[in-house]
Structures are given as C-alpha cells and as structure tokens.
Design a protein around this motif. Structure first.
Motif, PDB file in Angstrom:
ATOM      1  N   SER A  21       0.822  -1.218   0.000  1.00 37.02           N
ATOM      2  CA  SER A  21       0.000   0.000   0.000  1.00 37.02           C
ATOM      3  C   SER A  21       0.855   1.266   0.000  1.00 37.02           C
ATOM      4  N   GLY A  22       2.182   1.096   0.165  1.00 33.02           N
ATOM      5  CA  GLY A  22       3.084   2.246   0.161  1.00 33.02           C
ATOM      6  C   GLY A  22       3.428   2.761   1.541  1.00 33.02           C
ATOM      7  N   ASP A  23       2.952   2.099   2.581  1.00 31.82           N
ATOM      8  CA  ASP A  23       3.227   2.514   3.963  1.00 31.82           C
ATOM      9  C   ASP A  23       4.734   2.428   4.226  1.00 31.82           C
ATOM     10  N   LYS A  24       5.350   3.590   4.529  1.00 25.77           N
ATOM     11  CA  LYS A  24       6.803   3.645   4.719  1.00 25.77           C
ATOM     12  C   LYS A  24       7.259   2.788   5.899  1.00 25.77           C
ATOM     13  N   GLU A  25       6.476   2.805   6.979  1.00 25.54           N
ATOM     14  CA  GLU A  25       6.844   2.038   8.164  1.00 25.54           C
ATOM     15  C   GLU A  25       6.842   0.541   7.859  1.00 25.54           C
ATOM     16  N   MET A  26       5.828   0.116   7.099  1.00 27.18           N
ATOM     17  CA  MET A  26       5.739  -1.301   6.744  1.00 27.18           C
ATOM     18  C   MET A  26       6.866  -1.707   5.786  1.00 27.18           C
ATOM     19  N   LYS A  27       7.248  -0.788   4.897  1.00 21.09           N
ATOM     20  CA  LYS A  27       8.359  -1.070   3.983  1.00 21.09           C
ATOM     21  C   LYS A  27       9.663  -1.252   4.762  1.00 21.09           C
ATOM     22  N   ALA A  28       9.867  -0.385   5.759  1.00 22.17           N
ATOM     23  CA  ALA A  28      11.070  -0.483   6.591  1.00 22.17           C
ATOM     24  C   ALA A  28      11.060  -1.786   7.395  1.00 22.17           C
ATOM     25  N   ALA A  29       9.875  -2.133   7.912  1.00 23.69           N
ATOM     26  CA  ALA A  29       9.748  -3.372   8.678  1.00 23.69           C
ATOM     27  C   ALA A  29      10.020  -4.580   7.787  1.00 23.69           C
ATOM     28  N   LEU A  30       9.540  -4.513   6.555  1.00 20.88           N
ATOM     29  CA  LEU A  30       9.750  -5.622   5.617  1.00 20.88           C
ATOM     30  C   LEU A  30      11.240  -5.790   5.303  1.00 20.88           C
ATOM     31  N   GLY A  31      11.947  -4.666   5.203  1.00 23.53           N
ATOM     32  CA  GLY A  31      13.391  -4.727   4.970  1.00 23.53           C
ATOM     33  C   GLY A  31      14.121  -5.378   6.123  1.00 23.53           C
ATOM     34  N   ALA A  32      13.718  -5.026   7.351  1.00 21.79           N
ATOM     35  CA  ALA A  32      14.340  -5.622   8.538  1.00 21.79           C
ATOM     36  C   ALA A  32      14.053  -7.117   8.595  1.00 21.79           C
ATOM     37  N   LEU A  33      12.831  -7.493   8.241  1.00 20.10           N
ATOM     38  CA  LEU A  33      12.458  -8.911   8.261  1.00 20.10           C
ATOM     39  C   LEU A  33      13.247  -9.708   7.216  1.00 20.10           C
ATOM     40  N   ALA A  34      13.466  -9.093   6.053  1.00 22.70           N
ATOM     41  CA  ALA A  34      14.241  -9.765   5.000  1.00 22.70           C
ATOM     42  C   ALA A  34      15.684  -9.987   5.463  1.00 22.70           C
ATOM     43  N   THR A  35      16.259  -8.969   6.128  1.00 22.95           N
ATOM     44  CA  THR A  35      17.611  -9.098   6.672  1.00 22.95           C
ATOM     45  C   THR A  35      17.671 -10.213   7.709  1.00 22.95           C
ATOM     46  N   LEU A  36      16.670 -10.256   8.569  1.00 21.14           N
ATOM     47  CA  LEU A  36      16.592 -11.270   9.613  1.00 21.14           C
ATOM     48  C   LEU A  36      16.458 -12.670   9.013  1.00 21.14           C
ATOM     49  N   LYS A  37      15.609 -12.791   8.007  1.00 21.22           N
ATOM     50  CA  LYS A  37      15.406 -14.096   7.359  1.00 21.22           C
ATOM     51  C   LYS A  37      16.715 -14.608   6.755  1.00 21.22           C
ATOM     52  N   ALA A  38      17.434 -13.715   6.073  1.00 19.85           N
ATOM     53  CA  ALA A  38      18.713 -14.108   5.463  1.00 19.85           C
ATOM     54  C   ALA A  38      19.706 -14.547   6.521  1.00 19.85           C
ATOM     55  N   CYS A  39      19.718 -13.839   7.653  1.00 20.38           N
ATOM     56  CA  CYS A  39      20.628 -14.162   8.758  1.00 20.38           C
ATOM     57  C   CYS A  39      20.353 -15.571   9.280  1.00 20.38           C
ATOM     58  N   LEU A  40      19.100 -15.877   9.519  1.00 15.84           N
ATOM     59  CA  LEU A  40      18.721 -17.185  10.050  1.00 15.84           C
ATOM     60  C   LEU A  40      19.008 -18.295   9.040  1.00 15.84           C
ATOM     61  N   GLU A  41      18.748 -18.017   7.779  1.00 15.93           N
ATOM     62  CA  GLU A  41      18.999 -19.030   6.744  1.00 15.93           C
ATOM     63  C   GLU A  41      20.493 -19.318   6.590  1.00 15.93           C
ATOM     64  N   GLU A  42      21.331 -18.352   6.968  1.00 12.75           N
ATOM     65  CA  GLU A  42      22.779 -18.553   6.931  1.00 12.75           C
ATOM     66  C   GLU A  42      23.289 -19.278   8.165  1.00 12.75           C
ATOM     67  N   GLY A  43      22.375 -19.570   9.097  1.00 10.40           N
ATOM     68  CA  GLY A  43      22.771 -20.280  10.307  1.00 10.40           C
ATOM     69  C   GLY A  43      23.317 -19.391  11.394  1.00 10.40           C
ATOM     70  N   ARG A  44      22.963 -18.103  11.344  1.00  6.82           N
ATOM     71  CA  ARG A  44      23.422 -17.165  12.377  1.00  6.82           C
ATOM     72  C   ARG A  44      22.239 -16.749  13.246  1.00  6.82           C
ATOM     73  N   PRO A  45      22.403 -16.731  14.573  1.00  6.01           N
ATOM     74  CA  PRO A  45      21.311 -16.305  15.449  1.00  6.01           C
ATOM     75  C   PRO A  45      20.988 -14.830  15.269  1.00  6.01           C
ATOM     76  N   ALA A  46      19.760 -14.462  15.560  1.00  6.36           N
ATOM     77  CA  ALA A  46      19.304 -13.087  15.370  1.00  6.36           C
ATOM     78  C   ALA A  46      20.119 -12.088  16.175  1.00  6.36           C
ATOM     79  N   ARG A  47      20.640 -12.501  17.332  1.00  8.25           N
ATOM     80  CA  ARG A  47      21.361 -11.556  18.195  1.00  8.25           C
ATOM     81  C   ARG A  47      22.655 -11.040  17.562  1.00  8.25           C
ATOM     82  N   THR A  48      23.100 -11.651  16.444  1.00  7.36           N
ATOM     83  CA  THR A  48      24.308 -11.169  15.778  1.00  7.36           C
ATOM     84  C   THR A  48      24.015  -9.981  14.850  1.00  7.36           C
ATOM     85  N   LEU A  49      22.743  -9.637  14.692  1.00  9.55           N
ATOM     86  CA  LEU A  49      22.358  -8.517  13.821  1.00  9.55           C
ATOM     87  C   LEU A  49      22.499  -7.181  14.547  1.00  9.55           C
ATOM     88  N   PRO A  50      22.603  -6.069  13.795  1.00  5.42           N
ATOM     89  CA  PRO A  50      22.682  -4.737  14.418  1.00  5.42           C
ATOM     90  C   PRO A  50      21.433  -4.431  15.242  1.00  5.42           C
TER      91      PRO A  50
END
Length: 362
Positions: free
Chosen positions: A153-182
């Motif tokens: 829908s273009g919601d900036k907050e949701m776009k930012a949240a989606l970006g964070a979730l994508a980063t988190l998903k990639a981290c977990l798929e690489e076998g790294r725990p979430a706590r290693t993220l910024p």
C-alpha cells in the motif's frame, strides 16, 4: 526489578544438577531424556559482597539480596522445532525467559549417557541453535507474509519493517542467530520475541579434572561464544553440587582449596546480570539493608519505582551516598558530617553501588 534465565541444553548435559546446586529446589536429576517435563523454577540470591559489608556497618534486622529467577527447561532434541521430544512446549518455555544459559556437556562419564552417543560440544550447540533458528524462521516467514501485504500500500513504516524482516530471514537461513544482527534491525522486530535474539551465556559443564576450563571441549565452547558475542562461564556441576551443601564458612574454605575465589554458579549469576545490562543500588536502614536491580542508565525516579510506584509518581529528590564513601567512613551519619550525601533530582542517572534514600509525596 528481577529477571529470569532459562537453563537449556540437550538431555543429560547436567542442567538439572546445576539447577539443583543453584536453588536447592530438589529438581529431579535422572539419567534419561525428558526427566524434566514441567520447568522447575528457583529464585537464586546474587552473592554481592557489598550488601553484606553494608549490613555489617548498619546492623539491620533484615538483609535482602537481589535475585535471579532460573528456569530449568527440559532437554531439547533434534527436531524440536517441529514438535519432536515435546519440543513445541519447551520452545514456549524458552520464549518466556529474558535470557538463556545454554549448558554444554564438556565431561566424559560412561555412567551418564549422551543423547547422541558422544561428547561433542560443537555438535550439541549446533543442534540446539538450529532448532531455535528454525522456530524463529517460521515465525519470521509468517510475519513477512503479513507485512508484505501492508507494504504494497506504500506505507513507509511497513516497507522499513519488511526490509528488517528480510535481513533477519537471510541471517537465520545462513545459520546465524538473530542476536548477531545490528541493534536497529532487532528493534524493528522486537515484538516477535525471537528465541535467538535473547542474550546467551554458554556454560561449559566440565569434569572435576578441568575446573579451570582449559580442556579442548571447554575451549571449543569459548570459541563459539566469542564468535557469537555471547557470554561464557565454566562450571563443574558435580563440584557445585558439593558446594551447595556446605555452610558459608566451609564453602569459602572449600573454594580456596580448589584455587577459586567464587563458585562457577556465582559467576554465572553475575554474568547473566551484567549481560542484561543491570546494575545494583542499595537502601540501608536499621530495619533492612537491601539490594535493588535496575537497568544501567535508569534515572532516580525510575529506580524509586522499582521499590514502589509511589516513589516514582511522587518523586521529590534522592539522597545519594557512594558505596565507597559509606564504607570508608562507616555509615550515613559520618557521610553527612563530611558533606558526602548528594541531593539529586529527577534527571540523576543511578550509579552501580549507590546507596539511596528517596523523598516523595503523593
């Protein structure tokens, strides 16, 4: 303000033995998987020598230490994220705690079976972490599906949240725990209460021949902890069980005989406290000398609120004495005579070891 720490690990790594030593709660410790079904909970005092030094000066009727709540969670096994070994129930218990103490078996004992038939700290850690990451990944994927629809829908907050979730998903798929993220990424996904975002202390449970933690197994655990930015403590469950049964004076002598200044469990409680960013302030009067827990950076009104909500709501001022001054001069009266009682307002940031008297009106 208290906090709780979940004790996790594979079956038969010594979780319940260590928990029993901590709390003397009598949790069953048996040589078979899943002997701990419901989590045992115990309240453990933090052994802070400053508290007892203050009590020696003041002579109060009561001395109350700060505490840590430890939760003994049943052993996870491979496949726990999909329900193996009552895994879903156990993962729920882990989700409810503030931090994790991951017990890793670093001792050989033919009388205590290992769930995988061998002592291999790296493999054990990977098994637990994989199950926690798989559980988190499932949670993240569900959230991506939901947020993705809103982001269209273009919601900036949701776009930012989606970006964070994508980063988190990639981290977990690489076998790294979430706590290693910024921190900024973790802040955006905080409401997910991710298992692998929780602070962790790896506890190398060693044999009596390696209480200094120099053996190959315990060194492997430390290397993993360092790589992840996690805490690390060496504990010998058998020795801690012996220490727990001794009175205070014999306890100190026993530790000295081992070349130790504090027990492994005391180090664990202290590291847990520090890892979560807590500090201690004290109140000291004839009725009670007490240690209180607050987050580092807490203001005087916030600290008062830990004692009673009225202290924060009706805060007027804090009368503060530095611990070193209180001990050096022998009490509050001498500190007043020397002008060492500071009057602090609502913006004062509480320091570790401060002795505080709150003035309030409601």
């Amino acid at each position: 303000m208290g906090f709780n720490c979940g004790i996790v690990g594979l079956p038969n790594v010594g979780k319940s033995t260590i928990f029993n030593a901590m709390t003397a709660a009598g949790a069953e410790a048996s040589n078979y998987p899943f002997c701990t079904i419901e989590p045992n909970v115990g309240i453990v005092p933090l052994r802070d020598q400053r508290l007892y030094t203050l009590a020696g000066i003041v002579g109060p009727e009561k001395v109350t230490p700060a505490t840590v709540e430890f939760v003994d969670i049943a052993g996870l096994v491979r496949g726990a994220s999909t329900g193996e070994g009552l895994g879903n129930q156990f993962l729920g218990h882990i989700r409810a705690v503030d931090m994790i103490a991951h017990i890793v078996r670093c001792f050989e004992d033919p009388q205590v079976t290992h769930v995988d038939g061998r002592v291999d700290p790296q493999s054990d850690i990977e098994t637990i972490n994989t199950e926690l990451m798989l559980a988190d990944l499932e949670c993240v994927e569900r959230r991506i599906e939901k947020v993705g629809k809103l982001a269209k829908s273009g919601d900036k907050e949701m776009k930012a949240a989606l970006g964070a979730l994508a980063t988190l998903k990639a981290c977990l798929e690489e076998g790294r725990p979430a706590r290693t993220l910024p921190g900024d990424v973790l802040e955006r996904v905080r409401e997910l209460n991710l298992l692998t975002a929780k602070p962790v202390i790896y506890v190398a449970n060693v044999g009596e021949d390696d209480i200094s933690g120099q053996g190959a197994a315990s060194r492997t655990v430390k290397e993993i902890a360092d790589r992840e930015g996690a805490g690390f403590v060496v504990v010998c469950g058998r020795i801690e069980a012996e220490i727990a049964e001794l009175p205070g004076d014999e306890r100190e002598e026993f530790l000295k005989g081992l070349g130790l200044t504090e027990s492994g469990l005391d180090r664990l409680a202290r590291h847990a406290y520090e890892l979560l960013g807590f500090i201690t302030f004290f109140t000291a009067g004839k009725k009670e000398v007490r240690a209180w827990t607050v987050k580092k950076g807490a203001t005087a009104p916030q600290a008062g609120g830990v004692i009673h909500s009225d202290f924060e709501r009706g805060f007027i001022r804090a009368e503060v004495i530095a611990y070193e001054d209180f001990v050096r001069l022998g009490g509050e009266a001498a500190c007043k005579e020397k002008g060492l009682v500071r009057i602090e307002g609502k913006d004062y940031v509480v320091g570790d070891g401060d002795i505080i008297h709150f003035r309030f009106a409601v």
